[in-house]
Design a protein around this motif. Structure first.
Motif, PDB file in Angstrom:
ATOM      1  N   PHE A 266       0.834  -1.203   0.000  1.00  0.00           N
ATOM      2  CA  PHE A 266       0.000   0.000   0.000  1.00  0.00           C
ATOM      3  C   PHE A 266       0.867   1.249   0.000  1.00  0.00           C
ATOM      4  O   PHE A 266       0.648   2.171  -0.787  1.00  0.00           O
ATOM      5  CB  PHE A 266      -0.913  -0.002   1.231  1.00  0.00           C
ATOM      6  CG  PHE A 266      -1.646   1.305   1.442  1.00  0.00           C
ATOM      7  CD1 PHE A 266      -2.799   1.596   0.723  1.00  0.00           C
ATOM      8  CD2 PHE A 266      -1.172   2.252   2.338  1.00  0.00           C
ATOM      9  CE1 PHE A 266      -3.472   2.806   0.905  1.00  0.00           C
ATOM     10  CE2 PHE A 266      -1.836   3.460   2.537  1.00  0.00           C
ATOM     11  CZ  PHE A 266      -2.987   3.731   1.810  1.00  0.00           C
ATOM     12  N   ARG A 267       1.866   1.271   0.866  1.00  0.00           N
ATOM     13  CA  ARG A 267       2.745   2.445   0.956  1.00  0.00           C
ATOM     14  C   ARG A 267       3.492   2.662  -0.356  1.00  0.00           C
ATOM     15  O   ARG A 267       3.611   3.790  -0.831  1.00  0.00           O
ATOM     16  CB  ARG A 267       3.719   2.266   2.113  1.00  0.00           C
ATOM     17  CG  ARG A 267       4.862   3.274   2.107  1.00  0.00           C
ATOM     18  CD  ARG A 267       5.683   3.188   3.367  1.00  0.00           C
ATOM     19  NE  ARG A 267       5.127   4.066   4.396  1.00  0.00           N
ATOM     20  CZ  ARG A 267       5.618   4.136   5.634  1.00  0.00           C
ATOM     21  NH1 ARG A 267       6.603   3.345   6.002  1.00  0.00           N
ATOM     22  NH2 ARG A 267       5.090   4.977   6.494  1.00  0.00           N
ATOM     23  N   SER A 268       3.966   1.591  -0.955  1.00  0.00           N
ATOM     24  CA  SER A 268       4.693   1.709  -2.217  1.00  0.00           C
ATOM     25  C   SER A 268       3.776   2.236  -3.325  1.00  0.00           C
ATOM     26  O   SER A 268       4.175   3.098  -4.116  1.00  0.00           O
ATOM     27  CB  SER A 268       5.259   0.339  -2.610  1.00  0.00           C
ATOM     28  OG  SER A 268       5.904   0.400  -3.861  1.00  0.00           O
ATOM     29  N   ARG A 269       2.546   1.721  -3.371  1.00  0.00           N
ATOM     30  CA  ARG A 269       1.601   2.165  -4.393  1.00  0.00           C
ATOM     31  C   ARG A 269       1.267   3.643  -4.221  1.00  0.00           C
ATOM     32  O   ARG A 269       1.193   4.407  -5.189  1.00  0.00           O
ATOM     33  CB  ARG A 269       0.328   1.314  -4.323  1.00  0.00           C
ATOM     34  CG  ARG A 269      -0.707   1.669  -5.367  1.00  0.00           C
ATOM     35  CD  ARG A 269      -1.798   0.606  -5.438  1.00  0.00           C
ATOM     36  NE  ARG A 269      -2.529   0.490  -4.181  1.00  0.00           N
ATOM     37  CZ  ARG A 269      -3.545   1.258  -3.826  1.00  0.00           C
ATOM     38  NH1 ARG A 269      -3.942   2.244  -4.639  1.00  0.00           N
ATOM     39  NH2 ARG A 269      -4.171   1.086  -2.687  1.00  0.00           N
ATOM     40  N   MET A 270       1.074   4.081  -2.976  1.00  0.00           N
ATOM     41  CA  MET A 270       0.774   5.481  -2.715  1.00  0.00           C
ATOM     42  C   MET A 270       1.971   6.377  -3.046  1.00  0.00           C
ATOM     43  O   MET A 270       1.819   7.477  -3.568  1.00  0.00           O
ATOM     44  CB  MET A 270       0.370   5.680  -1.250  1.00  0.00           C
ATOM     45  CG  MET A 270      -0.962   5.081  -0.863  1.00  0.00           C
ATOM     46  SD  MET A 270      -2.380   5.820  -1.751  1.00  0.00           S
ATOM     47  CE  MET A 270      -2.687   4.561  -2.996  1.00  0.00           C
ATOM     48  N   LYS A 271       3.141   5.865  -2.760  1.00  0.00           N
ATOM     49  CA  LYS A 271       4.359   6.651  -3.013  1.00  0.00           C
ATOM     50  C   LYS A 271       4.560   6.901  -4.501  1.00  0.00           C
ATOM     51  O   LYS A 271       4.885   8.016  -4.928  1.00  0.00           O
ATOM     52  CB  LYS A 271       5.574   5.926  -2.440  1.00  0.00           C
ATOM     53  CG  LYS A 271       6.886   6.680  -2.655  1.00  0.00           C
ATOM     54  CD  LYS A 271       8.050   5.918  -2.042  1.00  0.00           C
ATOM     55  CE  LYS A 271       9.360   6.682  -2.246  1.00  0.00           C
ATOM     56  NZ  LYS A 271      10.518   5.935  -1.641  1.00  0.00           N
ATOM     57  N   LEU A 277       1.464  13.719  -2.099  1.00  0.00           N
ATOM     58  CA  LEU A 277       0.728  13.393  -0.882  1.00  0.00           C
ATOM     59  C   LEU A 277       1.649  12.728   0.127  1.00  0.00           C
ATOM     60  O   LEU A 277       1.575  12.993   1.322  1.00  0.00           O
ATOM     61  CB  LEU A 277      -0.436  12.447  -1.236  1.00  0.00           C
ATOM     62  CG  LEU A 277      -1.434  12.144  -0.131  1.00  0.00           C
ATOM     63  CD1 LEU A 277      -2.047  13.445   0.388  1.00  0.00           C
ATOM     64  CD2 LEU A 277      -2.521  11.222  -0.640  1.00  0.00           C
ATOM     65  N   MET A 278       2.536  11.865  -0.336  1.00  0.00           N
ATOM     66  CA  MET A 278       3.471  11.196   0.575  1.00  0.00           C
ATOM     67  C   MET A 278       4.413  12.181   1.226  1.00  0.00           C
ATOM     68  O   MET A 278       4.872  11.997   2.343  1.00  0.00           O
ATOM     69  CB  MET A 278       4.288  10.138  -0.191  1.00  0.00           C
ATOM     70  CG  MET A 278       3.495   8.914  -0.594  1.00  0.00           C
ATOM     71  SD  MET A 278       2.962   7.941   0.830  1.00  0.00           S
ATOM     72  CE  MET A 278       4.549   7.340   1.451  1.00  0.00           C
ATOM     73  N   ALA A 279       4.710  13.259   0.537  1.00  0.00           N
ATOM     74  CA  ALA A 279       5.655  14.224   1.075  1.00  0.00           C
ATOM     75  C   ALA A 279       5.014  15.205   2.041  1.00  0.00           C
ATOM     76  O   ALA A 279       5.690  15.970   2.698  1.00  0.00           O
ATOM     77  CB  ALA A 279       6.300  14.995  -0.083  1.00  0.00           C
TER      78      ALA A 279
END
Length: 280
Positions: A266-271, A277-279
Motif C-alpha cells: 500500500f505504501r509503495s503504491r501510494m508513493k 501526498l506522501m511528502a
C-alpha cells in the motif's frame, strides 16, 4: 465476455434496510452522480447502482443477453472483499437491427401467440435500442470496473462516518470506537459505554452497519493505518501498535484481508501514485 441468464440483484422490500439506505446514499453521492453522467455522455447508456442481498453475493462481472440480443452488464462494487452493490448498465445491442437479428425475436413472439400488431410494435422498439460495437462495449465495461474500485473506496470511507439515520447507540458506539482505537477493545466494553446489553448491541450494530463489531473495529484500524502510512517517516511496526493491533502479524493479516494488499505494498503504491501526498 461471459453471459448468464439472470442477475442476483435484490428486489426492493416494502421497507428500506440499513444496507439499502447506505447504497442509496452512495448512489446520491457527488462521486457516483458525476460518473453516472460521464458514462451516459460516453455511451448514451444509463447506469444505476443497486444493493445486493448479503446471502446472494455477486463475485464477478456478469453480462446477460436476452432473446432480442440486448445485453446488460452488472459490475460488483466491493468494500474489502465483500460485494455491497452492483452497477447495472442499461440495455444495448451489439449487432445492428435488421431482419436477421430480429428474426429470433419475431419467432419467440409468434410462439407466444402474439398478434402481428404486437410483433410490429416490438420491431419498432427493437430498432430503437442503442447499438454499440462489441469492442467499444467491452471498453466501457472495463472503465466501469476501474470506477468500481474507486466507488468501493468511497463506500469504505462512508461506512465509518456517523450516519444520522442510525440508532443513537450505534452512532455513540462508532464515536467511542474511533476515540479508543489504540486501546484494547471488547464488545462488552463498548456496549457498556453506550448503555446497551452486549447481546442487544451485537444485533443492533450488525443490522445498522452490515458488519460484526470485530470486523468494524479492524476495518476502522486499517483505515486509520492507511492515513498514517501516508507519512514517509512512520514505521509500519509503530503504526500497527498505534492503531490498536496487539501484534505485527495480526496487523499484516488484517490489512491484507481488508485492503487486498500488504501495508508495504500500500505504501509503495501510494508513493509512486501520489508523491506529493506522501511528502505532505
Amino acid at each position: 465476455m461471459s453471459t448468464t441468464t439472470s442477475f442476483s440483484v435484490a428486489t426492493s422490500p416494502s421497507h428500506t434496510s440499513p444496507r439499502q439506505r447506505f447504497i442509496q446514499n452512495l448512489a446520491e453521492s457527488e462521486l457516483f452522480q458525476h460518473y453516472q453522467k460521464a458514462f451516459h455522455t460516453l455511451t448514451s447508456l444509463p447506469l444505476s447502482l443497486e444493493a445486493v442481498r448479503e446471502e446472494s453475493p455477486v463475485e464477478k462481472i456478469v453480462t446477460r443477453q436476452g432473446v432480442a440480443g440486448v445485453v446488460e452488464t452488472q459490475v460488483p462494487v466491493r468494500v474489502g472483499k465483500n460485494t455491497i452493490a452492483v452497477m447495472l448498465t442499461g440495455g444495448v445491442r451489439l449487432q445492428p437491427a435488421n431482419a436477421d437479428t430480429f428474426a429470433p425475436v419475431a419467432k419467440a413472439l409468434l410462439d407466444d401467440g402474439r398478434s402481428a400488431t404486437e410483433i410490429r410494435s416490438a420491431q419498432v422498439h427493437f430498432e430503437h435500442v442503442p447499438v454499440m460495437e462489441p469492442s467499444r462495449y467491452e471498453a466501457a465495461v472495463a472503465i466501469l470496473q476501474s470506477f468500481a474500485l474507486q466507488l468501493g473506496d468511497s463506500a469504505h470511507r462512508m461506512l465509518f462516518a456517523t450516519a444520522t439515520h442510525e440508532p443513537e447507540a450505534v452512532r455513540n458506539a462508532k464515536s467511542f470506537i474511533h476515540n479508543h482505537l489504540a486501546e484494547p477493545m471488547s464488545l462488552e466494553a463498548v456496549a457498556s459505554a453506550v448503555n446497551v446489553s452486549p447481546f442487544h448491541f451485537c444485533k443492533l450494530f450488525k443490522r445498522a452497519t452490515g458488519l460484526t463489531f470485530t470486523d468494524f473495529v479492524n476495518r476502522a484500524r486499517v483505515e486509520k493505518a492507511k492515513r498514517m502510512l501516508m507519512k514517509p517517516a512512520a514505521r509500519i511496526t509503530e503504526v500497527a501498535y498505534d492503531v490498536g493491533f496487539q501484534s505485527l502479524s495480526h496487523f499484516n493479516r488484517s490489512f491484507r484481508r481488508i485492503a487486498d494488499e500488504s501495508p508495504t505494498e500500500f505504501r509503495s503504491r501510494m508513493k509512486h501514485g501520489s508523491p506529493a501526498l506522501m511528502a505532505a
